[in-house]
Scaffold this motif. Structure first.
Motif, PDB file in Angstrom:
ATOM      1  N   ASN A 151       2.705   5.083  -7.865  1.00  0.00           N
ATOM      2  CA  ASN A 151       1.684   5.351  -8.687  1.00  0.00           C
ATOM      3  C   ASN A 151       1.431   6.975  -8.996  1.00  0.00           C
ATOM      4  OD1 ASN A 151      -0.626   4.500 -10.263  1.00  0.00           O
ATOM      5  ND2 ASN A 151      -2.085   5.254  -8.521  1.00  0.00           N
ATOM      6  N   ILE A 178      -6.625  13.603   1.830  1.00  0.00           N
ATOM      7  CA  ILE A 178      -5.886  14.110   0.662  1.00  0.00           C
ATOM      8  C   ILE A 178      -6.119  15.697   1.083  1.00  0.00           C
ATOM      9  CG2 ILE A 178      -6.111  14.652  -1.844  1.00  0.00           C
ATOM     10  CD1 ILE A 178      -7.547  12.029  -2.105  1.00  0.00           C
ATOM     11  N   LYS A 202       0.854  -1.141   0.013  1.00  0.00           N
ATOM     12  CA  LYS A 202      -0.113  -0.025   0.175  1.00  0.00           C
ATOM     13  C   LYS A 202       0.952   1.316   0.042  1.00  0.00           C
ATOM     14  CE  LYS A 202      -3.948   1.983   2.146  1.00  0.00           C
ATOM     15  NZ  LYS A 202      -4.911   1.643   3.419  1.00  0.00           N
ATOM     16  N   HIS A 253      -2.043  12.835  -4.831  1.00  0.00           N
ATOM     17  CA  HIS A 253      -3.034  13.139  -3.684  1.00  0.00           C
ATOM     18  C   HIS A 253      -2.193  13.517  -2.555  1.00  0.00           C
ATOM     19  CE1 HIS A 253      -6.466  11.613  -5.264  1.00  0.00           C
ATOM     20  NE2 HIS A 253      -5.935  10.315  -5.422  1.00  0.00           N
ATOM     21  N   TRP A 254      -0.707  13.465  -2.407  1.00  0.00           N
ATOM     22  CA  TRP A 254       0.165  14.124  -1.485  1.00  0.00           C
ATOM     23  C   TRP A 254       1.390  14.886  -1.979  1.00  0.00           C
ATOM     24  CZ3 TRP A 254       5.138  12.788  -0.614  1.00  0.00           C
ATOM     25  CH2 TRP A 254       5.811  11.449  -1.397  1.00  0.00           C
ATOM     26  N   TYR A 295      -2.315  10.249   4.267  1.00  0.00           N
ATOM     27  CA  TYR A 295      -3.056   9.563   3.157  1.00  0.00           C
ATOM     28  C   TYR A 295      -3.257   8.093   2.947  1.00  0.00           C
ATOM     29  CZ  TYR A 295      -3.796   8.299  -1.842  1.00  0.00           C
ATOM     30  OH  TYR A 295      -4.361   7.670  -3.094  1.00  0.00           O
ATOM     31  N   VAL A 296      -1.933   7.262   3.276  1.00  0.00           N
ATOM     32  CA  VAL A 296      -2.056   5.944   3.427  1.00  0.00           C
ATOM     33  C   VAL A 296      -2.828   5.537   4.209  1.00  0.00           C
ATOM     34  CG1 VAL A 296      -0.552   3.813   3.626  1.00  0.00           C
ATOM     35  CG2 VAL A 296       0.034   5.624   2.292  1.00  0.00           C
ATOM     36  N   GLU A 330      -1.150   8.556  -9.845  1.00  0.00           N
ATOM     37  CA  GLU A 330      -2.576   9.184  -9.292  1.00  0.00           C
ATOM     38  C   GLU A 330      -2.317   9.308  -7.751  1.00  0.00           C
ATOM     39  OE1 GLU A 330      -6.020   6.921 -10.513  1.00  0.00           O
ATOM     40  OE2 GLU A 330      -5.298   7.166 -12.568  1.00  0.00           O
ATOM     41  N   ASP A 331      -1.707   8.291  -7.238  1.00  0.00           N
ATOM     42  CA  ASP A 331      -1.385   8.177  -5.600  1.00  0.00           C
ATOM     43  C   ASP A 331      -0.650   9.442  -5.397  1.00  0.00           C
ATOM     44  OD1 ASP A 331      -3.223   6.115  -4.483  1.00  0.00           O
ATOM     45  OD2 ASP A 331      -2.052   5.134  -6.100  1.00  0.00           O
ATOM     46  N   LYS A 390       2.588   1.657  -3.486  1.00  0.00           N
ATOM     47  CA  LYS A 390       1.522   2.374  -4.625  1.00  0.00           C
ATOM     48  C   LYS A 390       1.471   3.777  -4.359  1.00  0.00           C
ATOM     49  CE  LYS A 390      -3.214   1.724  -6.129  1.00  0.00           C
ATOM     50  NZ  LYS A 390      -3.761   2.666  -6.118  1.00  0.00           N
ATOM     51  N   ALA A 391       1.526   4.387  -3.217  1.00  0.00           N
ATOM     52  CA  ALA A 391       1.281   5.610  -2.904  1.00  0.00           C
ATOM     53  C   ALA A 391       2.630   6.566  -3.100  1.00  0.00           C
ATOM     54  CB  ALA A 391       1.011   5.816  -1.263  1.00  0.00           C
TER      55      ALA A 391
END
Length: 148
Positions: A29, A141, A22, A35-36, A135-136, A31-32, A25-26
């Motif tokens: 990725n 977000i 997880k 988010h941060w 976020y994780v 898109e992730d 991915k943050a």
């Protein structure tokens, strides 16, 4: 403090209450990531791939993936950025040390000097990495405009 042959380095280590897949991915990725950290991001988590980190004009930066081990490490060398960040490398090494907790060992190396931008970037990384953690762990977000 004296620089080593690779220049000066920023370090931050912290736990995230999540499995390494997880967290990976943050940090890898696009898109992730958006988010941060950056406003927009494109890229593919594989060695040699190019990532675009867009923070709005004139901050449209690029990096190349120099290490990518799924759920374990993700390192990027900057290939287009401002002069202080150019040719620096930042990365994340992930360690599951206990059940459900991943330790993130972050670095940003290759800074030519410990100037005000180096010190400000270290502070910003600390804030952003806390944003990654939230976020994780909690799905929070923070809008790009509110990220310091």
């Amino acid at each position: 403090m004296k620089a080593n042959e690779e220049g000066f380095t920023i370090y931050h280590n912290f736990p995230v209450k999540a499995l390494s897949n997880k967290v990976f991915k943050a940090i890898s990725n696009p898109e992730d990531l958006a988010h941060w950290w950056p406003l927009k991001c494109t890229g593919n988590p594989k060695v040699g791939a190019e990532y675009n980190f867009s923070f709005g004009e004139p901050y449209d930066w690029y990096g190349e993936v120099v290490q990518c081990k799924e759920n374990s490490s993700f390192h990027i060398k900057m290939i287009k950025s401002d002069s202080d960040w150019y040719s620096t490398t930042f990365g994340f090494d992930l360690f599951e040390k206990e059940s459900g907790v991943t330790w993130v060992h972050f670095f940003h190396k290759g800074w030519a000097e410990q100037n005000s931008h180096f010190k400000h970037s270290s502070y910003c990384w600390a804030l952003l990495l806390n944003g990654l953690k939230n976020y994780v762990e909690k799905g929070i977000i923070i809008p790009f405009e509110e990220r310091n």
